[in-house]
Each structure stands twice: as C-alpha cells, then as structure tokens.
Scaffold this active site. Structure first.
Site, PDB file in Angstrom:
ATOM      1  CG  MET A  71      -2.132  -1.404   0.981  1.00 48.54           C
ATOM      2  SD  MET A  71      -2.733  -1.035   2.461  1.00 48.54           S
ATOM      3  CE  MET A  71      -4.001   0.652   2.384  1.00 48.54           C
ATOM      4  CG  ASN A  72      -0.092   4.626   1.502  1.00 39.47           C
ATOM      5  OD1 ASN A  72      -0.657   4.372   0.773  1.00 39.47           O
ATOM      6  ND2 ASN A  72      -0.270   4.270   2.882  1.00 39.47           N
ATOM      7  CB  ALA A  73       4.102   0.933  -3.771  1.00 47.17           C
ATOM      8  N   GLY A  74       2.928   3.796  -4.862  1.00 47.51           N
ATOM      9  CA  GLY A  74       2.410   4.438  -5.863  1.00 47.51           C
ATOM     10  C   GLY A  74       1.796   3.990  -6.837  1.00 47.51           C
ATOM     11  CE  LYS A  75      -0.181  -1.550  -5.065  1.00 44.63           C
ATOM     12  NZ  LYS A  75       0.063  -1.413  -4.118  1.00 44.63           N
ATOM     13  CG  ASP A  89      -5.823   0.574 -10.078  1.00 48.12           C
ATOM     14  OD1 ASP A  89      -4.595   0.583  -9.536  1.00 48.12           O
ATOM     15  OD2 ASP A  89      -7.184   1.485  -9.401  1.00 48.12           O
ATOM     16  CD  GLU A  90      -6.162  -1.244  -5.749  1.00 45.39           C
ATOM     17  OE1 GLU A  90      -5.874  -2.765  -5.169  1.00 45.39           O
ATOM     18  OE2 GLU A  90      -6.875  -0.406  -5.207  1.00 45.39           O
ATOM     19  CB  ALA A  91      -4.130  -6.728 -10.222  1.00 46.67           C
ATOM     20  CD  GLN A  92      -5.284  -5.970  -4.814  1.00 49.88           C
ATOM     21  OE1 GLN A  92      -4.880  -5.645  -5.994  1.00 49.88           O
ATOM     22  NE2 GLN A  92      -5.572  -4.785  -3.601  1.00 49.88           N
TER      23      GLN A  92
END
Length: 118
Positions: free
Chosen positions: A1-5, A77-80
């Site tokens: 989280m908060n890594a800029g993905k 985005d949000e591939a999880q």
C-alpha cells in the site's frame, strides 16, 4: 500500500495516449472508494476505467473493444481482486491478440497469503 501503483498505471496510460495510442483500463467494480468506473490516485490523477465483476470475461471484453477501436495495451488496477479465470483470460489477450497487459495491485494480504489474482 502507498507504493504509487495506481499513479504508475495512470502515468502509463498517459504515455500511451500521448503517442496517439489507446490503452484500455480496467478496475474492479467492488472498489468503490472514489466511484465506480474511475481510477484515481492519492495525488489526484484520474482516468475513466471499465468496471469489472468477478464473473466478467475480460478477454471477451477486450475483443468487443477491438471491434470499435484499436487497443494498444490493457492496464488493470487493483489486480488482487481478479479471479483465477480472469488472470488466464488476460494471458489470452497477450498470447492470442498480441496486446500487452500490465496489472497493478497487491500480491499478498496482511498475513503473507497470495491473493487469487496473484
């Protein structure tokens, strides 16, 4: 989280568009933090995206978009939140359609367990 993905995803989309190319952006429908169908980074960048559900066929959706216009890449985005079948559908986008796919999201949960989309 908060890594800029998400920011990196949006920068990639911008770079494609700047070259006159058309990226196709996907976002899980269940991610309603900002609004359905919008990818937004914490620094305020945003772009419309196609919301998808767990049972959607992403390969079929890319094929439908190809009938309308050329698609130069697929960004997720949000591939999880992808299901295993959707991961395989995206591999078919690469293998059969020759379109690069870039997925952004978390690999593991707080206990170090892989998400299904990982």
């Amino acid at each position: 989280m908060n890594a800029g993905k998400t920011t990196i995803l949006l920068q990639s989309a911008h770079n494609y568009r700047e070259r006159g190319m058309h990226p196709l952006l996907f976002k899980p429908r269940l991610d309603e933090r900002h609004s359905v169908g919008v990818i937004r980074s914490r620094i305020g960048l945003e772009s419309p995206a196609i919301p998808f559900r767990a049972d959607d066929d992403l390969f079929a959706h890319v094929q439908e978009q190809l009938a309308v216009r050329n698609v130069h890449c697929v960004l997720v985005d949000e591939a999880q939140f992808l299901k295993r079948a959707q991961v395989y559908q995206l591999t078919e986008v690469v293998d059969r359609l020759g379109i690069p796919v870039l997925c952004f999201g978390m690999r593991t949960d707080f206990q170090g367990e892989l998400f299904e989309g990982s």
